[in-house]
Scaffold this active site. Sequence first.
Site, short mmCIF file in Angstrom:
data_model
loop_
_atom_site.label_atom_id
_atom_site.label_comp_id
_atom_site.label_asym_id
_atom_site.label_seq_id
_atom_site.Cartn_x
_atom_site.Cartn_y
_atom_site.Cartn_z
N HIS A 244 2.63 -5.20 7.65
CA HIS A 244 2.69 -5.65 6.26
C HIS A 244 3.07 -4.47 5.37
CE1 HIS A 244 -0.15 -9.12 7.48
NE2 HIS A 244 1.10 -9.54 7.45
N GLU A 247 0.73 -2.19 2.97
CA GLU A 247 -0.48 -1.58 3.50
C GLU A 247 -0.19 -0.13 3.93
OE1 GLU A 247 -1.77 -4.44 6.42
OE2 GLU A 247 -1.75 -6.06 4.94
N ARG A 299 4.95 -7.81 0.83
CA ARG A 299 4.22 -7.97 2.09
C ARG A 299 5.13 -8.20 3.30
NH1 ARG A 299 -0.74 -10.34 4.14
NH2 ARG A 299 -0.36 -11.91 5.74
N ARG A 318 2.78 -13.53 11.34
CA ARG A 318 2.72 -14.96 11.62
C ARG A 318 3.89 -15.37 12.52
NH1 ARG A 318 -1.05 -13.55 9.21
NH2 ARG A 318 -2.25 -14.60 7.59
N HIS A 370 -4.07 -2.48 9.99
CA HIS A 370 -3.76 -3.15 8.72
C HIS A 370 -4.71 -2.63 7.64
CE1 HIS A 370 -1.29 -6.67 10.30
NE2 HIS A 370 -1.73 -6.10 11.42
N SER A 371 -4.58 -3.20 6.45
CA SER A 371 -5.58 -2.99 5.40
C SER A 371 -5.59 -4.26 4.54
CB SER A 371 -5.24 -1.76 4.55
OG SER A 371 -4.16 -2.00 3.68
N TYR A 372 -6.74 -4.57 3.91
CA TYR A 372 -7.93 -3.73 3.81
C TYR A 372 -9.14 -4.58 4.15
CZ TYR A 372 -8.51 -6.16 -0.66
OH TYR A 372 -8.66 -7.13 -1.63
N TYR A 422 -10.57 -15.98 8.88
CA TYR A 422 -10.00 -17.33 8.83
C TYR A 422 -8.98 -17.49 9.95
CZ TYR A 422 -11.25 -15.83 4.14
OH TYR A 422 -11.88 -15.26 3.08
N GLU A 444 -8.67 -3.60 10.28
CA GLU A 444 -8.44 -3.63 8.84
C GLU A 444 -9.11 -2.39 8.25
OE1 GLU A 444 -6.58 -5.66 7.26
OE2 GLU A 444 -6.40 -7.46 8.52
#
Length: 478
Positions: A244, A247, A299, A318, A370-372, A422, A444
């Site tokens: 992303h 990030e 992003r 995705r 990744h973050s965050y 999620y 993250e």
Amino acid sequence: MGSLTVTLVFLYAVSAVLCTPFINQLQPGQEWPARSSVKQPYHQFDGTENEHKPEVAEPKTAASEVEKEVISDEPQAPLVETVERIDYSGAQVWKVSTEDVQVQRLIKKLATDKLIASWGGNHSSIDILIKPNALENVTAMFRNGDITYDIMIDDLQQRINEENPPLDENELELQDRRGHRMTWKQYHRLEDIHGFMDYLAKTYPSIISVNTIGKSYEGRELKILRISDGKAGNKAVFIDGGIHAREWISPAVVTYFINQFAENFDVESDDIKNIDWYFLPVVNPDGYEYTHRSDRLWRKNRKYGYGPSTCTGADLNRNFGYRWGGKGSSSYPCSDIYRGSGPFSEPETKAISEFFRNTAVKFSAYLTYHSYGQYLLYPWGYDNALPADHKDLDSVGKQMAEAIRKTGGSQYKVGSSSGLLYPAAGGSDDWAKSLGIKYTYTVELSDTGRYGFVLPASYIEPVARENLAGLRVLASQV
């Protein structure tokens, strides 16, 4: 139980995974905030690092036009490029508890009306970005509903301006002596990251090699660096960052790992030496450069021409082929969680897939940074399910989190992606697990919302140092 179910359904509908925005009906920046022309430092690219144009030309807009470099034989001042940058002045980020159904309904309405967007959250709270022209109305709605909130960022553009200050003279002098421009006191452009990787390959040819596994949509190289002493019995670990674009802490941490292992390999523990390390610091180089030049909060990748509205970009996390197109991904091209037109439809994810398909290496672990939010997540992400060896993943994850805590004090929560956050189908971690790679984690990084995506550069070294301690724990287990 009924209230919890409503909460989870709501959160899934509006925010598929940590740091995932609401599904907007317009491209980020089209409806807000205003764009303003800002002088940015110019970085000279060479060869493959040039600002390549896509085969399908993107219509010229205020966001994409760049003033061309003027070349003459006369001495000139340092070159700058004039770019139209999105200005986030006045935008705020709030943390809001979502345990109350009334709050859920209000947030859903505000998101539908495109007055807010989601930055991240978990089952009990959500971080929302409030547009400056909506701030007064949103504040009034929260007051009328007697809804409490915490202002995490009171002026987003100010945080952006303060995030990545220039290096001082001592650091610049050290750069010159070192032979490359990378430091971990500043967020660097792609040219510096790739130059650093090439420098290490030339300096330590007996243990380090660099290969290009493909190119991005705009023609930038996808560079992987390997650190290995060549022993036949070595295990193998793959680490990536920068899926992303916004990030920034992710590529910074991954390059920190590279530097630590490269510079200290002779004195490293056997746990480190007995692993062949593969690093891909920037999976999304086009998006990463775009965040430096135009929209700090972009992003996706930069593939152009999706949908009838010719939207730009897919969410690379995705787009991986395992359970592609399921929960937590969008078929709407203008969404920030758009899954792409098919599994591995993006050149960046396709290159990774082909690398794994063609290599003889048997990887024991796959980590994607990744973050965050400060989470250590393991599969599955596509649905609220667990792999057969989830107890092993949970145990090692908790050991990594404890090493992080002991080193730097940061608290990382450990759990499955879908269970702790999620459902989000099409992620690289699920795909890696589906290949039979045992220790598969999404990390993250810091923080938990005070700065979010615009973590100041002064945090790079502390965050990287504590996560290196976690990585060492993983190395001892594989």
